[in-house]
Design an enzyme around this catalytic site. Structure first.
Site, PDB file in Angstrom:
ATOM      1  N   ASP A  98      11.850  42.089 102.212  1.00  0.00           N
ATOM      2  CA  ASP A  98      11.646  40.983 103.144  1.00  0.00           C
ATOM      3  C   ASP A  98      12.742  39.919 102.989  1.00  0.00           C
ATOM      4  OD1 ASP A  98       9.781  39.769 105.101  1.00  0.00           O
ATOM      5  OD2 ASP A  98       9.620  38.190 103.588  1.00  0.00           O
TER       6      ASP A  98
ATOM      7  N   GLU B 192      15.886  43.509 104.860  1.00  0.00           N
ATOM      8  CA  GLU B 192      15.665  42.823 106.131  1.00  0.00           C
ATOM      9  C   GLU B 192      16.730  41.752 106.284  1.00  0.00           C
ATOM     10  OE1 GLU B 192      12.885  39.831 106.774  1.00  0.00           O
ATOM     11  OE2 GLU B 192      12.693  40.251 108.900  1.00  0.00           O
TER      12      GLU B 192
HETATM   13  C1  NOJ Z   1       9.982  38.402 107.651  1.00  0.00           C
HETATM   14  C2  NOJ Z   1       8.719  39.103 107.999  1.00  0.00           C
HETATM   15  O1  NOJ Z   1       9.017  40.240 108.747  1.00  0.00           O
HETATM   16  C3  NOJ Z   1       7.871  38.100 108.737  1.00  0.00           C
HETATM   17  O2  NOJ Z   1       6.752  38.690 109.344  1.00  0.00           O
HETATM   18  C4  NOJ Z   1       7.481  37.000 107.774  1.00  0.00           C
HETATM   19  O3  NOJ Z   1       6.779  35.995 108.450  1.00  0.00           O
HETATM   20  C5  NOJ Z   1       8.722  36.397 107.110  1.00  0.00           C
HETATM   21  N1  NOJ Z   1       9.671  37.369 106.700  1.00  0.00           N
HETATM   22  C6  NOJ Z   1       8.336  35.611 105.890  1.00  0.00           C
HETATM   23  O4  NOJ Z   1       7.973  36.495 104.858  1.00  0.00           O
END
Ligand code: NOJ
Length: 528
Positions: free
Chosen positions: A199, A262
């Site tokens: 993440d 990500e």
């Molecule tokens: C990215 C995640 O995909 C999203 O859903 C989340 O709110 C944020 N990161 C914070 O963790």
């Protein structure tokens, strides 16, 4: 020899919305297990499940309060062990979500950290004194509105939160925090997890001097408030490569695992995450199709740019949808959804498919009193909320679409068209999006040119995208009409090819002559 994460297809499951097995209106791990046959038949290779750990659910699981257990809503550790075994029995891989940038404010580490300034875990989080005027230490903004700093009256300092105040950022420069986080990876790798989606990995290291972010001269009222500054000092800082290496070293202790980051950055910035000697992340997510206008010339340019900046030996990847972005069929219109799927599954690199996109699902309509997403609650009305793309998976035409029992209220409403757009009805319709997607996946699996061949763009008129994928003597031309008008494509070689798959019909025509007429919104794969 290619790795499974290179030739394979990743399928993202948003677990709250996939399949409820115990009648509480929320999807769970046994529910996923029940649907493994569906996923196997679809032809994907790996599932990535968004967070299933204990969490107060301030951000629906992206606020983790225990990294090595399962939230009771989703099941138990025994359910996870059973699911993992069943995934592997189906010849699939299991990828979990790792949330290293922040924990929940209810995580025991944070409870200790905030308990006093001299607690041994104080430095596991990012604490700063107020600015001279008593306000926040600098101008950094939370992605979800307002200052990224929260005042803690008890200890007289601010703590950093890049997202909600309930999601305090951890301090990766602290060796003990780092060791504790890396132990989480080992815990799951030992259990047999095949990899992690990490993440917001590009945000984990912040400027050590805490400098102000510069103002964004292009920001206007009505735009995402977090974009008032340019995030020079809060993401992609130079030592992010060190962060990637820390994770990679742990990953390399195990055979054949994958790290997917990500990363929401343009191609020339995201490629840094592969590492200078490919010692970083295996697959830094390439989100650029999510944010590029649906225009053939612009997408052509994007593909060329990405292919050109990829370091030698780095494996590409493409993403068209996820739980944070409005559904592709809503963004570009349902008529283009199959063209988009054909693009995703024929570009060079690993595709990630978001659950429901194989049905051409649209965004759901969420009434104001049904809003769940904390972002929409804080910044309403700007279209930032993510509930529309998180509505439950429609399996059948029954009330609640087989997602949960008919007499239960699902956590988000089913889409209004669920009685028509669902797995069961599309399965029996040879012209459905689902059957089309299955054929496309099968073709990709059985065609080396498509799953590991080279990419070469081909000339195409305005509104069309054409490219060749080649492996040795095997070549395929992919020709996409990205408009609602009929178009004609001149074949690069006379008498060129045989159509093997079309977006628009279940039977393919025989090709004659040196031009290919395409109907509006039509895509064709030609064998040459
Ligand atoms: C990215 C995640 O995909 C999203 O859903 C989340 O709110 C944020 N990161 C914070 O963790």
């Amino acid at each position: 020899m290619n790795k499974w994460w290179q030739t394979g297809i990743v399928y993202q499951i948003y677990p709250r919305s996939f399949q409820d097995s115990n009648g509480d209106g929320v999807g769970d791990l046994p529910g996923i297990e029940q649907r493994l046959g569906y996923l196997h038949d679809l032809g994907i290779d790996a599932i990535w499940i968004s967070p299933i750990y204990p969490s107060p659910m301030a951000d629906f699981g992206y606020d983790v309060s225990n990294y090595t257990d399962i939230h009771p809503l989703f099941g138990t550790m025994a359910d996870m062990d059973r699911l993992m075994a069943a995934v592997h029995d189906h010849n699939l891989k299991l990828i979990l979500d790792f949330v290293p940038n922040h924990t929940s404010n209810e995580h025991p580490w944070f409870l200790e950290s905030r308990s006093s300034r001299d607690n041994p875990r104080r430095d596991w989080y990012i604490w700063r004194d107020p600015a001279p005027d008593g306000g926040p230490p600098n101008n950094w903004l939370s992605r979800f509105d307002g200052s990224a700093w929260e005042w803690d009256a008890q200890t007289g300092q601010y703590y950093l939160h890049s997202f909600l105040a309930e999601q305090p950022d951890v301090n990766w420069r602290n060796p003990e925090l780092r060791a504790a986080m890396l132990a989480v990876l080992r815990f799951w790798f030992e259990k047999g997890v095949d990899g992690f989606r990490i993440d917001v990995s590009y945000r984990t290291m912040k400027d050590a001097q805490f400098r102000d972010n510069p103002p964004n001269p292009n920001w206007r009222p009505g735009m995402d408030p977090a974009k008032q500054v340019i995030e020079t000092y809060t993401r992609n800082t130079p030592d992010i490569e060190q962060f990637n290496r820390w994770l990679r070293e742990v990953c390399d202790e195990y055979d054949d695992r994958v790290l997917i980051g990500e990363i929401n950055l343009p191609p020339h910035e995201l490629v840094l995450h592969y590492g200078r000697s490919l010692d970083g992340l295996h697959l830094p997510f390439n989100f650029n199709l999510l944010f590029t206008p649906w225009d053939a010339a612009i997408i052509h340019q994007l593909i060329e740019t990405y292919e050109n900046v990829l370091p030698e030996g780095a494996w590409p990847n493409w993403v068209l949808g996820n739980h944070d972005q409005h559904r592709i069929a809503s963004r570009i219109g349902p008529d283009q959804a199959r063209v988009a799927m054909m693009l995703l599954l024929t570009l060079r690199g690993t595709p990630t498919l978001y659950n429901g996109d194989e049905l051409g699902m649209l965004d759901g309509d969420i009434a104001p009193d049904q809003v769940q997403d904390p972002w929409e609650k804080r910044v309403p009305g700007l279209g930032l909320g993510r509930d529309p793309e998180r509505t439950p998976m429609p399996w059948t035409a029954a009330p609640n679409a087989g997602f949960c029992p008919p007499d239960v209220t699902p956590w988000l409403p089913l889409n209004a068209d669920a009685a028509a757009v669902n797995v069961a009805s599309q399965r029996t319709n040879p012209d459905s999006m689902l059957v089309f997607t299955e054929k496309l996946i099968q073709l990709r699996r059985e065609t080396a040119a498509l799953h590991h061949g080279t990419y070469q763009s081909l000339p195409a008129p305005n509104g069309m995208l054409a490219y060749e994928r080649r492996h040795g003597h095997q070549a395929r031309w992919i020709v996409l009409n990205m408009t609602g008008e009929p178009k004609t494509w001149a074949l690069p070689e006379r008498g060129g090819g045989t159509a093997v798959l079309l977006t628009t019909a279940s039977t393919v025509p025989t090709l004659t002559g040196d031009s290919l007429p395409l109907r509006p919104n039509e895509g064709v794969i030609l064998s040459v």
